[in-house]
Design a protein around this motif. Sequence first.
Motif, PDB file in Angstrom:
ATOM      1  N   TYR A   3       0.829  -1.206   0.000  1.00 50.20           N
ATOM      2  CA  TYR A   3       0.000   0.000   0.000  1.00 50.20           C
ATOM      3  C   TYR A   3       0.861   1.253   0.000  1.00 50.20           C
ATOM      4  O   TYR A   3       0.548   2.223  -0.661  1.00 50.20           O
ATOM      5  N   ARG A   4       1.951   1.246   0.735  1.00 51.44           N
ATOM      6  CA  ARG A   4       2.803   2.442   0.833  1.00 51.44           C
ATOM      7  C   ARG A   4       3.443   2.810  -0.496  1.00 51.44           C
ATOM      8  O   ARG A   4       3.784   3.949  -0.724  1.00 51.44           O
ATOM      9  N   GLN A   5       3.641   1.838  -1.349  1.00 56.74           N
ATOM     10  CA  GLN A   5       4.265   2.105  -2.639  1.00 56.74           C
ATOM     11  C   GLN A   5       3.235   2.491  -3.698  1.00 56.74           C
ATOM     12  O   GLN A   5       3.601   2.968  -4.752  1.00 56.74           O
ATOM     13  N   PHE A   6       1.964   2.273  -3.416  1.00 55.70           N
ATOM     14  CA  PHE A   6       0.921   2.545  -4.401  1.00 55.70           C
ATOM     15  C   PHE A   6       0.794   4.034  -4.657  1.00 55.70           C
ATOM     16  O   PHE A   6       0.766   4.848  -3.750  1.00 55.70           O
ATOM     17  N   ARG A   7       0.737   4.367  -5.947  1.00 51.47           N
ATOM     18  CA  ARG A   7       0.435   5.744  -6.363  1.00 51.47           C
ATOM     19  C   ARG A   7      -0.483   5.656  -7.561  1.00 51.47           C
ATOM     20  O   ARG A   7      -0.209   4.900  -8.496  1.00 51.47           O
ATOM     21  N   PRO A   8      -1.533   6.412  -7.576  1.00 54.73           N
ATOM     22  CA  PRO A   8      -2.430   6.391  -8.738  1.00 54.73           C
ATOM     23  C   PRO A   8      -1.705   6.880  -9.996  1.00 54.73           C
ATOM     24  O   PRO A   8      -0.822   7.743  -9.931  1.00 54.73           O
ATOM     25  N   VAL A   9      -2.099   6.337 -11.126  1.00 56.10           N
ATOM     26  CA  VAL A   9      -1.469   6.709 -12.399  1.00 56.10           C
ATOM     27  C   VAL A   9      -1.523   8.212 -12.643  1.00 56.10           C
ATOM     28  O   VAL A   9      -0.503   8.800 -13.040  1.00 56.10           O
ATOM     29  N   PRO A  10      -2.667   8.882 -12.436  1.00 58.10           N
ATOM     30  CA  PRO A  10      -2.659  10.336 -12.671  1.00 58.10           C
ATOM     31  C   PRO A  10      -1.604  11.078 -11.849  1.00 58.10           C
ATOM     32  O   PRO A  10      -0.967  12.009 -12.345  1.00 58.10           O
ATOM     33  N   GLN A  11      -1.377  10.641 -10.625  1.00 60.34           N
ATOM     34  CA  GLN A  11      -0.356  11.271  -9.790  1.00 60.34           C
ATOM     35  C   GLN A  11       1.034  11.041 -10.380  1.00 60.34           C
ATOM     36  O   GLN A  11       1.849  11.966 -10.461  1.00 60.34           O
ATOM     37  N   ILE A  12       1.292   9.829 -10.825  1.00 60.29           N
ATOM     38  CA  ILE A  12       2.586   9.505 -11.433  1.00 60.29           C
ATOM     39  C   ILE A  12       2.815  10.376 -12.669  1.00 60.29           C
ATOM     40  O   ILE A  12       3.896  10.940 -12.858  1.00 60.29           O
ATOM     41  N   LEU A  13       1.785  10.497 -13.503  1.00 60.00           N
ATOM     42  CA  LEU A  13       1.924  11.282 -14.733  1.00 60.00           C
ATOM     43  C   LEU A  13       2.193  12.751 -14.436  1.00 60.00           C
ATOM     44  O   LEU A  13       3.013  13.380 -15.106  1.00 60.00           O
ATOM     45  N   LEU A  14       1.518  13.288 -13.432  1.00 59.58           N
ATOM     46  CA  LEU A  14       1.733  14.696 -13.075  1.00 59.58           C
ATOM     47  C   LEU A  14       3.126  14.942 -12.516  1.00 59.58           C
ATOM     48  O   LEU A  14       3.662  16.046 -12.636  1.00 59.58           O
ATOM     49  N   GLU A  15       3.720  13.932 -11.910  1.00 64.19           N
ATOM     50  CA  GLU A  15       5.041  14.078 -11.299  1.00 64.19           C
ATOM     51  C   GLU A  15       6.190  13.775 -12.257  1.00 64.19           C
ATOM     52  O   GLU A  15       7.350  13.938 -11.895  1.00 64.19           O
ATOM     53  N   GLN A  55      -8.674   1.158 -25.134  1.00 57.74           N
ATOM     54  CA  GLN A  55      -7.712   0.112 -24.776  1.00 57.74           C
ATOM     55  C   GLN A  55      -6.329   0.412 -25.352  1.00 57.74           C
ATOM     56  O   GLN A  55      -5.320   0.194 -24.685  1.00 57.74           O
ATOM     57  N   LYS A  56      -6.275   0.917 -26.574  1.00 56.30           N
ATOM     58  CA  LYS A  56      -4.980   1.266 -27.171  1.00 56.30           C
ATOM     59  C   LYS A  56      -4.278   2.358 -26.362  1.00 56.30           C
ATOM     60  O   LYS A  56      -3.082   2.270 -26.084  1.00 56.30           O
ATOM     61  N   LEU A  57      -5.031   3.386 -26.004  1.00 59.15           N
ATOM     62  CA  LEU A  57      -4.438   4.490 -25.247  1.00 59.15           C
ATOM     63  C   LEU A  57      -4.019   4.049 -23.844  1.00 59.15           C
ATOM     64  O   LEU A  57      -2.933   4.414 -23.378  1.00 59.15           O
ATOM     65  N   ALA A  58      -4.857   3.256 -23.194  1.00 58.52           N
ATOM     66  CA  ALA A  58      -4.487   2.735 -21.873  1.00 58.52           C
ATOM     67  C   ALA A  58      -3.243   1.861 -21.989  1.00 58.52           C
ATOM     68  O   ALA A  58      -2.352   1.910 -21.133  1.00 58.52           O
ATOM     69  N   LEU A  65       4.715   3.256 -18.559  1.00 62.41           N
ATOM     70  CA  LEU A  65       5.042   3.197 -17.130  1.00 62.41           C
ATOM     71  C   LEU A  65       5.862   1.962 -16.806  1.00 62.41           C
ATOM     72  O   LEU A  65       6.804   2.031 -16.006  1.00 62.41           O
ATOM     73  N   SER A  66       5.527   0.851 -17.421  1.00 62.55           N
ATOM     74  CA  SER A  66       6.281  -0.389 -17.177  1.00 62.55           C
ATOM     75  C   SER A  66       7.693  -0.293 -17.739  1.00 62.55           C
ATOM     76  O   SER A  66       8.662  -0.636 -17.071  1.00 62.55           O
ATOM     77  N   ARG A  67       7.793   0.188 -18.961  1.00 59.76           N
ATOM     78  CA  ARG A  67       9.089   0.229 -19.660  1.00 59.76           C
ATOM     79  C   ARG A  67      10.015   1.308 -19.095  1.00 59.76           C
ATOM     80  O   ARG A  67      11.179   1.056 -18.802  1.00 59.76           O
ATOM     81  N   GLU A  68       9.508   2.509 -18.956  1.00 62.54           N
ATOM     82  CA  GLU A  68      10.353   3.645 -18.585  1.00 62.54           C
ATOM     83  C   GLU A  68      10.554   3.796 -17.076  1.00 62.54           C
ATOM     84  O   GLU A  68      11.579   4.292 -16.639  1.00 62.54           O
ATOM     85  N   LYS A  72       4.903  -1.459 -11.731  1.00 59.06           N
ATOM     86  CA  LYS A  72       4.021  -2.611 -11.821  1.00 59.06           C
ATOM     87  C   LYS A  72       2.605  -2.091 -11.742  1.00 59.06           C
ATOM     88  O   LYS A  72       2.223  -1.413 -10.794  1.00 59.06           O
ATOM     89  N   ILE A  73       1.840  -2.403 -12.756  1.00 58.76           N
ATOM     90  CA  ILE A  73       0.487  -1.886 -12.875  1.00 58.76           C
ATOM     91  C   ILE A  73      -0.503  -2.889 -12.297  1.00 58.76           C
ATOM     92  O   ILE A  73      -0.471  -4.069 -12.654  1.00 58.76           O
ATOM     93  N   GLN A  74      -1.353  -2.402 -11.410  1.00 56.82           N
ATOM     94  CA  GLN A  74      -2.444  -3.205 -10.874  1.00 56.82           C
ATOM     95  C   GLN A  74      -3.729  -2.483 -11.179  1.00 56.82           C
ATOM     96  O   GLN A  74      -3.832  -1.279 -10.980  1.00 56.82           O
ATOM     97  N   HIS A  75      -4.690  -3.215 -11.691  1.00 62.75           N
ATOM     98  CA  HIS A  75      -5.989  -2.597 -11.947  1.00 62.75           C
ATOM     99  C   HIS A  75      -7.073  -3.597 -11.611  1.00 62.75           C
ATOM    100  O   HIS A  75      -6.853  -4.790 -11.545  1.00 62.75           O
ATOM    101  N   GLY A  76      -8.219  -3.052 -11.394  1.00 64.08           N
ATOM    102  CA  GLY A  76      -9.348  -3.926 -11.067  1.00 64.08           C
ATOM    103  C   GLY A  76      -9.905  -3.667  -9.706  1.00 64.08           C
ATOM    104  O   GLY A  76      -9.489  -2.888  -8.932  1.00 64.08           O
TER     105      GLY A  76
END
Length: 76
Positions: A3-15, A55-58, A65-68, A72-76
């Motif tokens: 949980y401590r390492q979790f950051r929402p994707v929008p937050q990551i993108l803004l940073e 789906q293409k854009l996601a 995020l995975s490559r650069e 690790k992406i978790q969704h659902g």
Amino acid sequence: MSYRQFRPVPQILLELPPAEQQKLYEEVMAILKRLDWTDVVQLTALVMGNASLQQKLAGVVMNYLSRELNAKIQHG
């Protein structure tokens, strides 16, 4: 991922540093430039009405995020 390492994707993108934001922008625009749109309202309608395009854009964002960032992406 804890949980401590979790950051929402929008937050990551803004940073992201500007250079990294530009890289991601270019990858997304490679898809969007193939569409016929004139403004953000029309583009939003096109994307929201097309599950395949969503789906293409996601996928572009998740792959970036995975490559650069080795994220690790978790969704659902």
